[in-house]
Design a protein around this motif. Structure first.
Motif, mmCIF file in Angstrom:
data_model
loop_
_atom_site.group_PDB
_atom_site.id
_atom_site.type_symbol
_atom_site.label_atom_id
_atom_site.label_comp_id
_atom_site.label_asym_id
_atom_site.label_seq_id
_atom_site.Cartn_x
_atom_site.Cartn_y
_atom_site.Cartn_z
ATOM 1 N N SER A 338 21.057 2.564 49.477
ATOM 2 C CA SER A 338 21.452 2.945 48.115
ATOM 3 C C SER A 338 21.082 1.872 47.099
ATOM 4 N N ASP A 339 21.101 0.621 47.505
ATOM 5 C CA ASP A 339 20.781 -0.494 46.612
ATOM 6 C C ASP A 339 19.433 -1.077 47.028
ATOM 7 N N ASP A 340 18.400 -0.838 46.212
ATOM 8 C CA ASP A 340 17.061 -1.335 46.542
ATOM 9 C C ASP A 340 17.010 -2.856 46.532
ATOM 10 N N ALA A 341 17.793 -3.485 45.639
ATOM 11 C CA ALA A 341 17.782 -4.951 45.575
ATOM 12 C C ALA A 341 18.271 -5.552 46.885
ATOM 13 N N VAL A 342 19.298 -4.946 47.476
ATOM 14 C CA VAL A 342 19.798 -5.422 48.768
ATOM 15 C C VAL A 342 18.779 -5.152 49.866
#
Length: 390
Positions: A338-342
């Motif tokens: 869900s979080d591309d940065a992670v």
């Protein structure tokens, strides 16, 4: 948990309520236990399947050069993050620069030929009106000479004197000279027109050479630009196989290194096929990764891969052996974070556990939620050992 609840119910019935155990009551409790535990397990596995067979995956690109040459400089360090378009390494551009210079000179000469041909065509076209004017003047002179000759002949018929004969001879000579001038003017006009046609053909030839040489120059410039190997995406280079002076060739069997693209990190999780009947793209997912104990990662189902290698047959001359045909009954599911940065910060090949929460049987989702959270904290004390594939 279900067994503890079942045992607690049995103890309450026989120890607290002091129900007398009979064969019918014991049989009923056994059947009720089977349906209670089995039914919940069936609904749970169909509504919130969970698996320990998962791995983080990223696209890997083999760094194969487009042109051959010696490595001049290496700018990217192994396993150091780079951004898309960053310079990884340089191949000696000298041979390709020579080609660019050579083809550029050919293009300049070809364009000069076009200018020269245009000037020649303009000159040839200018000569045509001049030749037409000379022809018109010669025809007018020829008509005048014919008229004067006819007048001299008419005078000779009336006056047979010697002067009349001289005038007739002179008029005939002038008429012949005028005819010759007309023929000469016609020849000059034809020559001017032929020269214009030749100049036009030469111009077309010169102009047709320019696009071909421009295409060669574009190809030479492209090859020159390929001497700089750029990062195809956000990621890092691993397994560098080159040093300064290494000879690179454009062959997939001899890559310069391997580039791991971190911009598309996803998870591949494997589930029994019968557990995926209710799974749909977009379903919520909770994940635990072995290198990150105590952390819970969220994601969404991208799609279920409705194929397995067990059904693939290689084209050979051997008939498939029926005894060896079979399947492990597993399907893979692609899961996006869900979080591309992670996701971009995670390492490739990390194992762990994943739980999918479908739109069915939401009351049983709590079982997977508790289980996945227990796994998250147990990673601190229990080592993770990869099980070999069966």
């Amino acid at each position: 948990m279900l067994i503890i609840v079942y045992v607690a119910i049995v103890l309450v019935l026989f120890k607290v309520l002091r129900i007398k155990p009979t064969a019918y009551i014991i049989a009923a409790l056994i059947v009720a236990g089977v349906f209670m535990i089995g039914g919940v397990v069936v609904v749970w596995t169909q509504s919130a399947p969970i698996t320990d067979k998962m791995v983080t995956s990223q696209y890997v690109v083999q760094l194969v050069p487009y042109v051959k040459g010696q490595v001049k400089a290496i700018h990217a360090e192994a396993n150091q993050r780079v951004k898309k378009g960053d310079l990884l390494l340089e191949i000696d551009p000298a041979p390709y620069q020579y080609t660019v210079n050579q083809v550029g000179a050919q293009l300049a000469a070809s364009k000069a030929n076009v200018v020269q041909a245009e000037a020649a065509l303009a000159t040839a076209k200018t000569a045509i009106p001049n030749a037409q004017a000379i022809l018109a003047k010669a025809k007018a002179a020829d008509e005048l000479a014919k008229t004067q000759e006819q007048i001299a002949l008419n005078i000779q018929r009336v006056d047979k004197a010697a002067i009349s004969q001289l005038n007739v001879a002179k008029a005939a000579q002038e008429r012949q000279e005028a005819d010759a001038a007309v023929q000469q003017a016609e020849a000059g006009l034809a020559q001017a027109q032929a020269s214009a046609q030749q100049a036009a053909a030469a111009l077309l030839t010169a102009q047709s050479n320019v696009p071909a040489i421009e295409a060669q120059l574009d190809d030479a410039r492209f090859n020159l630009a390929q001497c700089k190997m750029m990062a195809p995406g956000d990621g890092y280079v691993t397994n560098w196989q080159v040093q300064i002076g290494t000879m690179l060739v454009p062959l997939p069997l001899a890559p310069a290194g391997t580039f791991v693209n971190v911009s598309g990190t996803a998870v591949a999780a494997v589930f029994p096929q019968n557990w995926l009947s209710n799974v749909e793209p977009g379903d919520d997912v909770e994940m635990v990764l072995n290198p990150y104990p105590g952390r819970l990662f969220l994601g969404k189902v991208d799609y279920v891969i409705p194929a397995t290698g067990g059904g693939q047959f290689a084209p050979t001359g051997t008939i498939p052996n029926a005894a060896k045909i079979g399947s492990d009954g597993l399907y893979a599911v692609r899961i996006n974070f869900s979080d591309d940065a992670v996701a971009r910060k995670l390492s490739i090949g990390s194992g762990g556990s994943a739980a999918i929460y479908t739109q069915k049987g939401k009351a049983t989702h709590v079982i997977s939620k508790v289980t996945i959270r227990m796994k998250k904290w147990l990673l601190y004390v229990i080592p993770t050992v990869e099980k070999p594939a069966s």
